[in-house]
Design a protein around this motif. Structure first.
Motif, PDB file in Angstrom:
ATOM      1  N   THR A  29      -8.087  -5.514  -4.050  1.00 29.52           N
ATOM      2  CA  THR A  29      -7.690  -5.125  -2.700  1.00 29.52           C
ATOM      3  C   THR A  29      -7.905  -6.297  -1.752  1.00 29.52           C
ATOM      4  O   THR A  29      -8.987  -6.877  -1.699  1.00 29.52           O
ATOM      5  CB  THR A  29      -8.514  -3.921  -2.205  1.00 29.52           C
ATOM      6  OG1 THR A  29      -8.395  -2.854  -3.146  1.00 29.52           O
ATOM      7  CG2 THR A  29      -8.030  -3.451  -0.855  1.00 29.52           C
ATOM      8  N   SER A  73      -4.249  -2.977   4.230  1.00 30.29           N
ATOM      9  CA  SER A  73      -4.598  -3.695   3.014  1.00 30.29           C
ATOM     10  C   SER A  73      -3.393  -3.753   2.085  1.00 30.29           C
ATOM     11  O   SER A  73      -2.487  -2.921   2.149  1.00 30.29           O
ATOM     12  CB  SER A  73      -5.765  -3.000   2.312  1.00 30.29           C
ATOM     13  OG  SER A  73      -6.912  -2.987   3.132  1.00 30.29           O
ATOM     14  N   TYR A  74      -3.399  -4.752   1.214  1.00 32.51           N
ATOM     15  CA  TYR A  74      -2.397  -4.802   0.165  1.00 32.51           C
ATOM     16  C   TYR A  74      -3.126  -5.080  -1.145  1.00 32.51           C
ATOM     17  O   TYR A  74      -4.337  -5.301  -1.178  1.00 32.51           O
ATOM     18  CB  TYR A  74      -1.319  -5.844   0.459  1.00 32.51           C
ATOM     19  CG  TYR A  74      -1.817  -7.266   0.577  1.00 32.51           C
ATOM     20  CD1 TYR A  74      -1.778  -8.134  -0.518  1.00 32.51           C
ATOM     21  CD2 TYR A  74      -2.318  -7.747   1.780  1.00 32.51           C
ATOM     22  CE1 TYR A  74      -2.216  -9.440  -0.404  1.00 32.51           C
ATOM     23  CE2 TYR A  74      -2.763  -9.053   1.896  1.00 32.51           C
ATOM     24  CZ  TYR A  74      -2.703  -9.895   0.801  1.00 32.51           C
ATOM     25  OH  TYR A  74      -3.150 -11.181   0.913  1.00 32.51           O
ATOM     26  N   TYR A  75      -2.400  -5.070  -2.253  1.00 31.83           N
ATOM     27  CA  TYR A  75      -3.013  -5.111  -3.577  1.00 31.83           C
ATOM     28  C   TYR A  75      -2.369  -6.205  -4.430  1.00 31.83           C
ATOM     29  O   TYR A  75      -1.139  -6.391  -4.385  1.00 31.83           O
ATOM     30  CB  TYR A  75      -2.868  -3.752  -4.269  1.00 31.83           C
ATOM     31  CG  TYR A  75      -3.536  -2.639  -3.497  1.00 31.83           C
ATOM     32  CD1 TYR A  75      -4.871  -2.316  -3.728  1.00 31.83           C
ATOM     33  CD2 TYR A  75      -2.848  -1.944  -2.507  1.00 31.83           C
ATOM     34  CE1 TYR A  75      -5.501  -1.312  -2.999  1.00 31.83           C
ATOM     35  CE2 TYR A  75      -3.462  -0.936  -1.777  1.00 31.83           C
ATOM     36  CZ  TYR A  75      -4.791  -0.625  -2.021  1.00 31.83           C
ATOM     37  OH  TYR A  75      -5.405   0.353  -1.307  1.00 31.83           O
ATOM     38  N   PRO A 122       0.817  -1.227   0.000  1.00 31.83           N
ATOM     39  CA  PRO A 122       0.000   0.000   0.000  1.00 31.83           C
ATOM     40  C   PRO A 122       0.846   1.270   0.000  1.00 31.83           C
ATOM     41  O   PRO A 122       0.302   2.363  -0.158  1.00 31.83           O
ATOM     42  CB  PRO A 122      -0.835  -0.139   1.277  1.00 31.83           C
ATOM     43  CG  PRO A 122      -0.100  -1.105   2.126  1.00 31.83           C
ATOM     44  CD  PRO A 122       0.573  -2.054   1.200  1.00 31.83           C
ATOM     45  N   SER A 177      -2.997   2.602  -4.147  1.00 31.90           N
ATOM     46  CA  SER A 177      -4.154   2.915  -3.312  1.00 31.90           C
ATOM     47  C   SER A 177      -5.407   2.861  -4.180  1.00 31.90           C
ATOM     48  O   SER A 177      -5.329   2.689  -5.401  1.00 31.90           O
ATOM     49  CB  SER A 177      -4.004   4.300  -2.677  1.00 31.90           C
ATOM     50  OG  SER A 177      -3.871   5.296  -3.668  1.00 31.90           O
ATOM     51  N   ASP A 178      -6.550   3.004  -3.559  1.00 32.18           N
ATOM     52  CA  ASP A 178      -7.819   2.863  -4.270  1.00 32.18           C
ATOM     53  C   ASP A 178      -8.064   3.972  -5.285  1.00 32.18           C
ATOM     54  O   ASP A 178      -8.936   3.845  -6.146  1.00 32.18           O
ATOM     55  CB  ASP A 178      -8.975   2.820  -3.269  1.00 32.18           C
ATOM     56  CG  ASP A 178      -8.935   1.566  -2.406  1.00 32.18           C
ATOM     57  OD1 ASP A 178      -8.281   0.594  -2.828  1.00 32.18           O
ATOM     58  OD2 ASP A 178      -9.544   1.574  -1.323  1.00 32.18           O
TER      59      ASP A 178
END
Length: 568
Positions: free
Chosen positions: A224, A231-233, A202, A206-207
């Motif tokens: 996500t 959180s991680y992606y 993150p 990001s979103d």
């Protein structure tokens, strides 16, 4: 009951464990007793008989051990698992399972975080040994009963993996809101399957950001994954290609471009292409081949100087594309004789073609009615006649012909013949169309010994790349196997699938597609489930074929006078 225990994990697990919400347990001081070791995939085929000793963390790494735990006072039964031990130490099984998979991603270059230094990376690479670990592998390592060394009271568990078969250079850049580019990482990623999973911290994603493949202009779907700490992606990455360059871009800075391909009358020549990019990015897009036409721009360079820009490529008809090669030409007949030698163009490696319409083979390259050799009727593509082309020739009027391996000639008109194998390198899916289905093989050379799987008609398979095997095309699937690129068996164009039909009149059910063996009568108003489709007179090159629907018990007519579609 646990009286006391001591948990010793190698330093690299401590660092990453903290990052990911922890596989590390704070242990009370206790009297050393029974010991459990957790081996990485590098040792899955070579576990020592006797318990190895570790004087430091480097010893553990060299032995391929992820963790060792002294758990004096914990009763070990035949059914005790590594998960039981970890949970007794206050750790969550799911956290441990996720951690084991993520450490494998670090080892294989599929995880990016600047906190993962060269020591961590090298250590994990030694322990995982060029293997990929799935969630199922981690689950099995934690839930299988513990194994035991030769010495009493010493146990171990093994994390299995699968050898990596694919590797690709992965570069990740970031573009900020002012268009400035920063290079984050460029390293080799590897996995056991062609499509791997890449993880981003993150810190870098990001979103409100998007991920773009800068070679294809496609947005990559990023998922996500929440965890207790942050959180991680994660996103899929194609490791069957030589390299990938990805850009992290503020979603507000993403620009789109569209390319339309049209014929002289304004209709569509080829499907439109939509690409995503950002100011400063240039993506070259080669115009697709359309039989019988030439594009006015062989390539479009998308520069994304503005948003929602549309480019148009116009296709013009080729000079010879309208010549009717299946009929005799009065000019050709009057200017030629029976003994005319064909005007041979160039010899070529054997290329297979299939027929699209009814045509004839001829003795010479100038087509004359009395020199016809054989007539081939129009068939469904699955049963079209196939010819081997070994060279080209031209008629006295300059019309292109194909010279066949048997010395005869056929038209080269794209309306009548086409290449037998798909050539596209951009396909992501293929649809199985042949009534007999297709096989998948473990390699580009197909044979009974390398056959791995079967896909029935109507199956959709995911494609990662095209490979050549001589003059034929093969397509590699995400699981590493290969299928044919033969147009008689598969297509990149989604066929219209009929799921159910309803009889409008009384019809008959037949055992065979040629309707020679009657099974029973079916009354009007009956709804039937369609399993597949086929054509009568399959490989009979003198008889036209008729579409039939395959249902439970046999075949029925597809004639709209007798049936109607009840469900697509």
């Amino acid at each position: 009951m646990v009286k006391s225990y001591e948990c010793w994990l190698i330093g690299i697990m401590v660092v990453v464990g903290v990052l990911w919400g922890g596989i590390v347990a704070q242990a009370d001081d206790g009297v050393p007793g029974q010991v459990v070791d957790l081996y990485g995939p590098v040792r899955q085929e070579n576990i020592p008989v006797n318990k190895p000793s570790f004087s430091n963390q480097e010893d553990m790494t060299e032995q391929g051990v992820l963790a060792t735990m002294s758990i004096g006072g914990l009763n070990i039964f035949d059914s005790t698992t590594a998960a039981d031990v970890y949970e007794a130490l206050g750790n969550s099984k799911s956290d441990i399972q996720n951690g084991l998979v993520r450490y494998g991603l670090i080892a294989n270059g599929l995880y990016w975080d600047s906190d993962v230094d060269s020591y961590i990376l090298t250590s994990y690479q030694k322990i995982y040994g060029n293997n990929s670990v799935s969630m199922q592998d981690a689950e099995m390592a934690l839930t299988r009963p513990l194994n035991h060394y030769k010495e009493a009271g010493y146990y171990y568990a093994v994390l299995n993996g699968t050898k990596n078969k694919y590797k690709s250079l992965i570069r990740i850049d970031e573009v900020n809101g002012q268009g400035q580019l920063t290079s984050y990482t460029s390293k080799i990623g590897s996995a056991s399957e062609a499509i791997g999973q890449y993880v981003l911290s993150p810190k870098y994603f990001s979103d409100n950001k998007s991920l773009i493949d800068t070679k294809t202009g496609q947005l990559i779907k990023v998922k996500t994954v929440p965890s207790e700490e942050e959180s991680y992606y994660t996103f899929p990455i194609n490791l069957a290609v030589d390299s990938s360059t990805l850009a992290i871009v503020p979603t507000s800075s993403v620009r789109q471009a569209k390319i339309r391909y049209q014929l002289p009358n304004g209709t569509t020549a080829a499907p439109s292409i939509k690409c995503n990019g950002y100011a400063g990015l240039t993506i070259p897009v080669v115009s697709p081949h359309v039989p019988g036409y030439t594009p006015d721009k062989a390539e479009i360079k998308l520069d994304f100087k503005s948003d929602q820009e549309t480019y148009i490529v116009n296709y013009q008809k080729d000079r010879d594309s309208t010549t009717d090669d299946t009929s005799s030409s009065a000019t050709e007949i009057s200017n030629s004789s029976d003994s005319e030698a064909p005007n041979i163009g160039e010899k070529m490696g054997p290329v297979k073609i299939y027929t699209k319409k009814t045509l004839y083979t001829y003795k010479a390259s100038t087509f004359r009615q009395h020199q016809r050799i054989k007539r081939y009727v129009k068939k469904a593509r699955a049963y079209s006649p196939i010819f081997k082309v070994v060279g080209t020739a031209r008629s006295v009027n300059g019309v292109l012909r194909y010279q066949l391996a048997n010395g005869t000639y056929v038209t080269a008109n794209a309306n009548y013949v086409g290449k037998l194998y798909w050539q596209g390198t951009h396909y992501t899916k293929l649809f199985v169309t042949n009534p007999r289905g297709i096989n998948a093989y473990d390699g580009k050379v197909f044979g009974q010994a390398t056959k791995k799987a079967y896909y029935k008609q109507g199956t959709i398979v995911s494609i990662v790349r095209r490979v050549k095997n001589g003059q034929t095309s093969r397509y590699q699937l995400a699981n590493g196997t290969y299928i044919t690129g033969n147009k008689q068996w598969v297509t990149p164009n989604k066929p219209q699938k009929i799921n159910k039909i309803r009889t409008k009149r009384n019809i008959k059910l037949y055992k065979d597609v040629d309707f020679t063996r009657k099974v029973k009568a079916i009354k009007a108003g009956k709804t039937l489930k369609v399993i597949g489709w086929d054509y009568s007179h399959g490989y009979d090159q003198t008889a036209y074929g008729t579409l039939r629907y395959r249902v439970n018990g046999g075949y029925v007519t597809a004639n709209s006078k007798f049936i109607e579609v009840a469900k697509y």
